[in-house]
Design a protein around this motif. Structure first.
Motif, PDB file in Angstrom:
ATOM      1  N   UNK A  80       0.831  -1.208   0.000  1.00 21.08           N
ATOM      2  CA  UNK A  80       0.000   0.000   0.000  1.00 21.08           C
ATOM      3  C   UNK A  80       0.863   1.253   0.000  1.00 21.08           C
ATOM      4  N   UNK A  81       1.938   1.225   0.788  1.00 22.60           N
ATOM      5  CA  UNK A  81       2.832   2.373   0.836  1.00 22.60           C
ATOM      6  C   UNK A  81       3.516   2.593  -0.512  1.00 22.60           C
ATOM      7  N   UNK A  82       3.917   1.507  -1.164  1.00 19.73           N
ATOM      8  CA  UNK A  82       4.536   1.630  -2.483  1.00 19.73           C
ATOM      9  C   UNK A  82       3.553   2.189  -3.508  1.00 19.73           C
ATOM     10  N   UNK A  83       2.293   1.735  -3.436  1.00 20.00           N
ATOM     11  CA  UNK A  83       1.272   2.245  -4.362  1.00 20.00           C
ATOM     12  C   UNK A  83       1.026   3.732  -4.143  1.00 20.00           C
ATOM     13  N   UNK A  84       0.960   4.150  -2.873  1.00 18.77           N
ATOM     14  CA  UNK A  84       0.759   5.576  -2.575  1.00 18.77           C
ATOM     15  C   UNK A  84       1.945   6.397  -3.054  1.00 18.77           C
ATOM     16  N   UNK A  85       3.161   5.864  -2.865  1.00 18.67           N
ATOM     17  CA  UNK A  85       4.355   6.577  -3.324  1.00 18.67           C
ATOM     18  C   UNK A  85       4.346   6.733  -4.838  1.00 18.67           C
ATOM     19  N   UNK A  86       3.953   5.681  -5.553  1.00 17.88           N
ATOM     20  CA  UNK A  86       3.890   5.752  -7.018  1.00 17.88           C
ATOM     21  C   UNK A  86       2.870   6.796  -7.465  1.00 17.88           C
ATOM     22  N   UNK A  87       1.721   6.830  -6.783  1.00 15.50           N
ATOM     23  CA  UNK A  87       0.683   7.801  -7.140  1.00 15.50           C
ATOM     24  C   UNK A  87       1.188   9.232  -6.935  1.00 15.50           C
ATOM     25  N   UNK A  88       1.801   9.481  -5.785  1.00 19.22           N
ATOM     26  CA  UNK A  88       2.294  10.830  -5.507  1.00 19.22           C
ATOM     27  C   UNK A  88       3.410  11.227  -6.468  1.00 19.22           C
ATOM     28  N   UNK A  89       4.313  10.296  -6.754  1.00 16.38           N
ATOM     29  CA  UNK A  89       5.404  10.601  -7.689  1.00 16.38           C
ATOM     30  C   UNK A  89       4.843  10.893  -9.080  1.00 16.38           C
ATOM     31  N   UNK A  90       3.833  10.144  -9.493  1.00 21.31           N
ATOM     32  CA  UNK A  90       3.215  10.378 -10.805  1.00 21.31           C
ATOM     33  C   UNK A  90       2.567  11.758 -10.868  1.00 21.31           C
ATOM     34  N   UNK A  91       1.844  12.109  -9.807  1.00 27.01           N
ATOM     35  CA  UNK A  91       1.201  13.431  -9.775  1.00 27.01           C
ATOM     36  C   UNK A  91       2.251  14.536  -9.784  1.00 27.01           C
ATOM     37  N   UNK A  92       3.312  14.361  -9.006  1.00 29.19           N
ATOM     38  CA  UNK A  92       4.375  15.374  -8.976  1.00 29.19           C
ATOM     39  C   UNK A  92       5.034  15.519 -10.344  1.00 29.19           C
ATOM     40  N   UNK A  93       5.265  14.401 -11.013  1.00 24.86           N
ATOM     41  CA  UNK A  93       5.884  14.463 -12.344  1.00 24.86           C
ATOM     42  C   UNK A  93       4.974  15.176 -13.342  1.00 24.86           C
ATOM     43  N   UNK A  94       3.673  14.883 -13.290  1.00 25.23           N
ATOM     44  CA  UNK A  94       2.729  15.539 -14.199  1.00 25.23           C
ATOM     45  C   UNK A  94       2.699  17.045 -13.953  1.00 25.23           C
ATOM     46  N   UNK A  95       2.696  17.432 -12.686  1.00 20.00           N
ATOM     47  CA  UNK A  95       2.678  18.859 -12.351  1.00 20.00           C
ATOM     48  C   UNK A  95       3.959  19.533 -12.838  1.00 20.00           C
ATOM     49  N   UNK A  96       5.094  18.868 -12.666  1.00 23.93           N
ATOM     50  CA  UNK A  96       6.364  19.440 -13.120  1.00 23.93           C
ATOM     51  C   UNK A  96       6.397  19.563 -14.641  1.00 23.93           C
ATOM     52  N   UNK A  97       5.845  18.584 -15.345  1.00 27.93           N
ATOM     53  CA  UNK A  97       5.816  18.645 -16.809  1.00 27.93           C
ATOM     54  C   UNK A  97       4.915  19.781 -17.283  1.00 27.93           C
ATOM     55  N   UNK A  98       3.766  19.947 -16.620  1.00 31.98           N
ATOM     56  CA  UNK A  98       2.886  21.059 -16.972  1.00 31.98           C
ATOM     57  C   UNK A  98       3.554  22.402 -16.687  1.00 31.98           C
ATOM     58  N   UNK A  99       4.300  22.476 -15.592  1.00 29.58           N
ATOM     59  CA  UNK A  99       5.016  23.712 -15.278  1.00 29.58           C
ATOM     60  C   UNK A  99       6.143  23.976 -16.263  1.00 29.58           C
ATOM     61  N   UNK A 100       6.616  22.923 -16.926  1.00 22.04           N
ATOM     62  CA  UNK A 100       7.708  23.078 -17.881  1.00 22.04           C
ATOM     63  C   UNK A 100       7.309  24.009 -19.029  1.00 22.04           C
ATOM     64  N   UNK A 101       6.068  23.899 -19.498  1.00 18.76           N
ATOM     65  CA  UNK A 101       5.636  24.747 -20.611  1.00 18.76           C
ATOM     66  C   UNK A 101       5.647  26.223 -20.215  1.00 18.76           C
ATOM     67  N   UNK A 102       5.188  26.505 -19.008  1.00 17.28           N
ATOM     68  CA  UNK A 102       5.240  27.885 -18.520  1.00 17.28           C
ATOM     69  C   UNK A 102       6.675  28.358 -18.354  1.00 17.28           C
ATOM     70  N   UNK A 103       7.535  27.469 -17.906  1.00 17.35           N
ATOM     71  CA  UNK A 103       8.944  27.823 -17.728  1.00 17.35           C
ATOM     72  C   UNK A 103       9.624  28.081 -19.071  1.00 17.35           C
ATOM     73  N   UNK A 104       9.290  27.279 -20.074  1.00 16.32           N
ATOM     74  CA  UNK A 104       9.864  27.493 -21.409  1.00 16.32           C
ATOM     75  C   UNK A 104       9.445  28.861 -21.958  1.00 16.32           C
ATOM     76  N   UNK A 105       8.182  29.209 -21.773  1.00 13.82           N
ATOM     77  CA  UNK A 105       7.704  30.511 -22.234  1.00 13.82           C
ATOM     78  C   UNK A 105       8.423  31.656 -21.531  1.00 13.82           C
TER      79      UNK A 105
END
Length: 217
Positions: A80-105
């Protein structure tokens, strides 16, 4: 625990017999609800033998009892802890990728506004690679500082909530810092900084000096 009026305490069997007084004549008279066994040195083979012995004893004499292995629950908790960690890491990665477009601009606009300064530096002999490294370093400073400040703010809020929970429940809830999540954030931040700064800077520095001045308007 001051807020809990009815609570269990851990005592040895002789201490329980002494506190019970005349109601307990021998150790066989002590009422048992749960018994916890810990194998010395946590040897898996000894644990397996002890578990089989308890199961055999239960089937022969104590059918109303049941045998419970903490390792089963431990593996479930770890999954369960590994699944929660994967979920949080995935969300963090998605947020960072979305922020990348703003950073590029932002980086592209910043570099474009400094076109004249880039042309002057190129004219006095600064190489393209040096300019590219400078803007990549600027991107690293911006992204890493933002990531670290965000991690510090999140850790402070998490520690405050943990302390509040300990205060309200009087339970020893420890605070654990998510080092894996921080490592993923820093890696994604490094990649974002390189992508957001290198290519806009390279597009400008690859131009002729006169064209860079005209391009900057």
């Amino acid at each position: 625990i001051p807020l809990v009026r009815n609570q269990d305490i851990l005592v040895s069997l002789p201490t329980y017999a002494r506190l019970a007084g005349d109601t307990v004549k021998t150790f066989d008279d002590i009422p048992l609800k749960k018994i916890f066994f810990k194998i010395k040195d946590d040897d898996p083979q000894k644990l397996e033998k002890a578990y089989e012995s308890l199961v055999s004893l239960r089937s022969k004499k104590y059918s109303r009892f049941w045998v419970w292995d903490f390792n089963d629950v431990k593996s479930s908790l770890e999954s369960s802890q590994s699944a929660i960690t994967i979920i949080f890491v995935s969300v963090e990665t998605i947020v960072m990728v979305l922020s990348l477009f703003s950073l590029i601009t932002s980086m592209s606009t910043n570099i474009l506004e400094q076109s004249k300064e880039i042309a002057v530096l190129r004219a006095v002999g600064v190489t393209k690679k040096t300019l590219n490294r400078l803007y990549v370093a600027e991107g690293f400073v911006l992204v890493f500082s933002s990531s670290l400040f965000g991690a510090m703010i999140g850790a402070t809020i998490g520690w405050t909530l943990s302390a509040q929970r300990v205060l309200f429940t009087q339970l020893p809830a420890s605070f654990l810092f998510p080092w894996k999540d921080l490592l993923v954030i820093l890696v994604v931040a490094a990649i974002s900084a390189a992508l957001s700064a290198y290519y806009p800077a390279k597009n400008i520095t690859d131009m002729q000096i006169g064209k860079i001045i005209r391009h900057g308007g």
